[in-house]
Write an enzyme that holds these catalytic residues in place. Sequence first.
Site, PDB file in Angstrom:
ATOM      1  N   PRO A  11       0.987  -1.168   0.342  1.00 12.37           N
ATOM      2  CA  PRO A  11      -0.077  -0.067   0.277  1.00 12.37           C
ATOM      3  C   PRO A  11       0.608   1.458  -0.126  1.00 12.37           C
ATOM      4  O   PRO A  11       2.408   1.312   0.438  1.00 12.37           O
ATOM      5  CB  PRO A  11      -1.712  -0.234   1.093  1.00 12.37           C
ATOM      6  N   ASN A  12       0.550   2.698  -0.589  1.00 14.95           N
ATOM      7  CA  ASN A  12       0.605   3.692  -1.497  1.00 14.95           C
ATOM      8  C   ASN A  12       2.004   3.794  -1.356  1.00 14.95           C
ATOM      9  O   ASN A  12       2.595   4.578  -2.010  1.00 14.95           O
ATOM     10  CB  ASN A  12       1.002   4.104   0.623  1.00 14.95           C
ATOM     11  N   ARG A  19       5.134  10.963  -2.646  1.00 13.78           N
ATOM     12  CA  ARG A  19       4.475  11.208  -0.783  1.00 13.78           C
ATOM     13  C   ARG A  19       5.814  10.585   0.223  1.00 13.78           C
ATOM     14  O   ARG A  19       7.585   9.821  -0.381  1.00 13.78           O
ATOM     15  CB  ARG A  19       4.350   9.032  -0.311  1.00 13.78           C
ATOM     16  N   TYR A  24      11.063   8.465   0.905  1.00 17.05           N
ATOM     17  CA  TYR A  24      11.392   7.390  -0.114  1.00 17.05           C
ATOM     18  C   TYR A  24      11.674   7.580  -1.335  1.00 17.05           C
ATOM     19  O   TYR A  24      12.051   7.637  -2.821  1.00 17.05           O
ATOM     20  CB  TYR A  24       9.794   7.154  -0.299  1.00 17.05           C
ATOM     21  N   ASN A  75       8.286  -5.469  -1.659  1.00 17.05           N
ATOM     22  CA  ASN A  75       8.355  -4.579  -0.739  1.00 17.05           C
ATOM     23  C   ASN A  75       6.683  -4.727   0.135  1.00 17.05           C
ATOM     24  O   ASN A  75       6.061  -3.929  -0.595  1.00 17.05           O
ATOM     25  CB  ASN A  75       8.733  -3.763  -1.119  1.00 17.05           C
ATOM     26  N   ALA A  78       3.127  -0.808   4.560  1.00 13.97           N
ATOM     27  CA  ALA A  78       2.985  -0.420   6.027  1.00 13.97           C
ATOM     28  C   ALA A  78       2.783  -2.273   6.329  1.00 13.97           C
ATOM     29  O   ALA A  78       2.257  -2.767   7.944  1.00 13.97           O
ATOM     30  CB  ALA A  78       1.959  -0.163   6.028  1.00 13.97           C
ATOM     31  N   ASP A  88       1.458 -16.656   6.091  1.00 18.02           N
ATOM     32  CA  ASP A  88       0.685 -17.394   5.618  1.00 18.02           C
ATOM     33  C   ASP A  88       1.185 -18.145   4.193  1.00 18.02           C
ATOM     34  O   ASP A  88       1.241 -19.233   3.790  1.00 18.02           O
ATOM     35  CB  ASP A  88      -0.255 -17.071   6.278  1.00 18.02           C
ATOM     36  N   GLU A  99      13.028 -10.087   0.661  1.00 16.66           N
ATOM     37  CA  GLU A  99      12.298  -8.494   1.245  1.00 16.66           C
ATOM     38  C   GLU A  99      12.791  -7.201   0.914  1.00 16.66           C
ATOM     39  O   GLU A  99      14.272  -7.111   1.008  1.00 16.66           O
ATOM     40  CB  GLU A  99      11.649  -8.681   2.970  1.00 16.66           C
ATOM     41  N   HIS A 101      12.950  -2.826   1.891  1.00 15.29           N
ATOM     42  CA  HIS A 101      12.635  -1.813   1.871  1.00 15.29           C
ATOM     43  C   HIS A 101      12.926  -0.395   1.541  1.00 15.29           C
ATOM     44  O   HIS A 101      13.959  -0.611   1.537  1.00 15.29           O
ATOM     45  CB  HIS A 101      12.344  -1.761   3.723  1.00 15.29           C
ATOM     46  N   ARG A 108      13.805   4.160  11.652  1.00  9.03           N
ATOM     47  CA  ARG A 108      12.553   4.465  11.865  1.00  9.03           C
ATOM     48  C   ARG A 108      11.754   4.665  13.023  1.00  9.03           C
ATOM     49  O   ARG A 108      12.842   3.857  14.420  1.00  9.03           O
ATOM     50  CB  ARG A 108      11.978   4.336  10.092  1.00  9.03           C
ATOM     51  N   ARG A 112       8.276   0.623  13.537  1.00  4.20           N
ATOM     52  CA  ARG A 112       8.217  -0.180  11.949  1.00  4.20           C
ATOM     53  C   ARG A 112       9.461  -1.090  11.975  1.00  4.20           C
ATOM     54  O   ARG A 112       9.908  -1.868  10.847  1.00  4.20           O
ATOM     55  CB  ARG A 112       9.084   0.856  10.928  1.00  4.20           C
TER      56      ARG A 112
HETATM   57  C1  DQA Z   1       8.201   0.605   3.807  1.00  5.21           C
HETATM   58  C2  DQA Z   1       8.433   0.736   5.196  1.00  5.21           C
HETATM   59  C3  DQA Z   1       6.952   0.522   5.422  1.00  5.21           C
HETATM   60  O1  DQA Z   1       7.326   0.615   7.372  1.00  5.21           O
HETATM   61  C4  DQA Z   1       5.795   1.781   5.029  1.00  5.21           C
HETATM   62  O2  DQA Z   1       4.790   1.303   5.788  1.00  5.21           O
HETATM   63  C5  DQA Z   1       6.152   1.599   3.515  1.00  5.21           C
HETATM   64  C6  DQA Z   1       7.023   1.541   2.605  1.00  5.21           C
HETATM   65  C7  DQA Z   1       9.665   1.390   2.612  1.00  5.21           C
HETATM   66  O3  DQA Z   1       9.785   0.895   1.545  1.00  5.21           O
HETATM   67  O4  DQA Z   1      10.770   2.287   3.704  1.00  5.21           O
HETATM   68  O5  DQA Z   1       4.992   1.711   3.350  1.00  5.21           O
HETATM   69  O6  DQA Z   1       7.935  -0.740   3.235  1.00  5.21           O
END
Ligand code: DQA
Length: 148
Positions: A11-12, A19, A24, A75, A78, A88, A99, A101, A108, A112
């Site tokens: 998300p986002n 954003r 980011y 990624n 959140a 799962d 994974e 980020h 942070r 997180r």
């Molecule tokens: C994120 C880090 C997460 O804590 C955050 O909610 C994101 C982006 C990152 O890419 O740094 O949306 O996954």
Amino acid sequence: MSRLVTVLNGPNLNLLGQREPEIYGSETIADVERACHARANELKLEVHFHQSNREYELIDWIHEARGRAGGIVINPAAFTHTSVALLDALNAFEGPVIEVHISNIHKREEFRHHSFVSRRADGVIAGCGVQGYELALLRLARLIDATG
Ligand code: DQA
């Protein structure tokens, strides 16, 4: 092992570039997708790239990767910090999982610092900006090459 890699974004991340650019960066999700395809091409991988704000869609894409993809880059945004359901689903995938980020989540807020997905991930890349996706593809290529 299949050279197809599923790259998933939570998300986002559709708002990447707009954003919180101080966290980011200024590159968009389309830029990330382009960079992934270019790097995948060099590594002789095929990438299926997705972003969704809906947890169930990410879960469905992980299910689709079962028996088809050689690895997953995720990624979870959140959902990293909240989703047992994503954990799962990843546990039902047989191949390697990296994974990613963009930010260094450990630098942070405390909430997180915990990742449900890290219990499953074979590797975690955080704080390398959007280059983290390319690093993840490099790692998956190595793992896929090693298994033949
Ligand atoms: C994120 C880090 C997460 O804590 C955050 O909610 C994101 C982006 C990152 O890419 O740094 O949306 O996954």
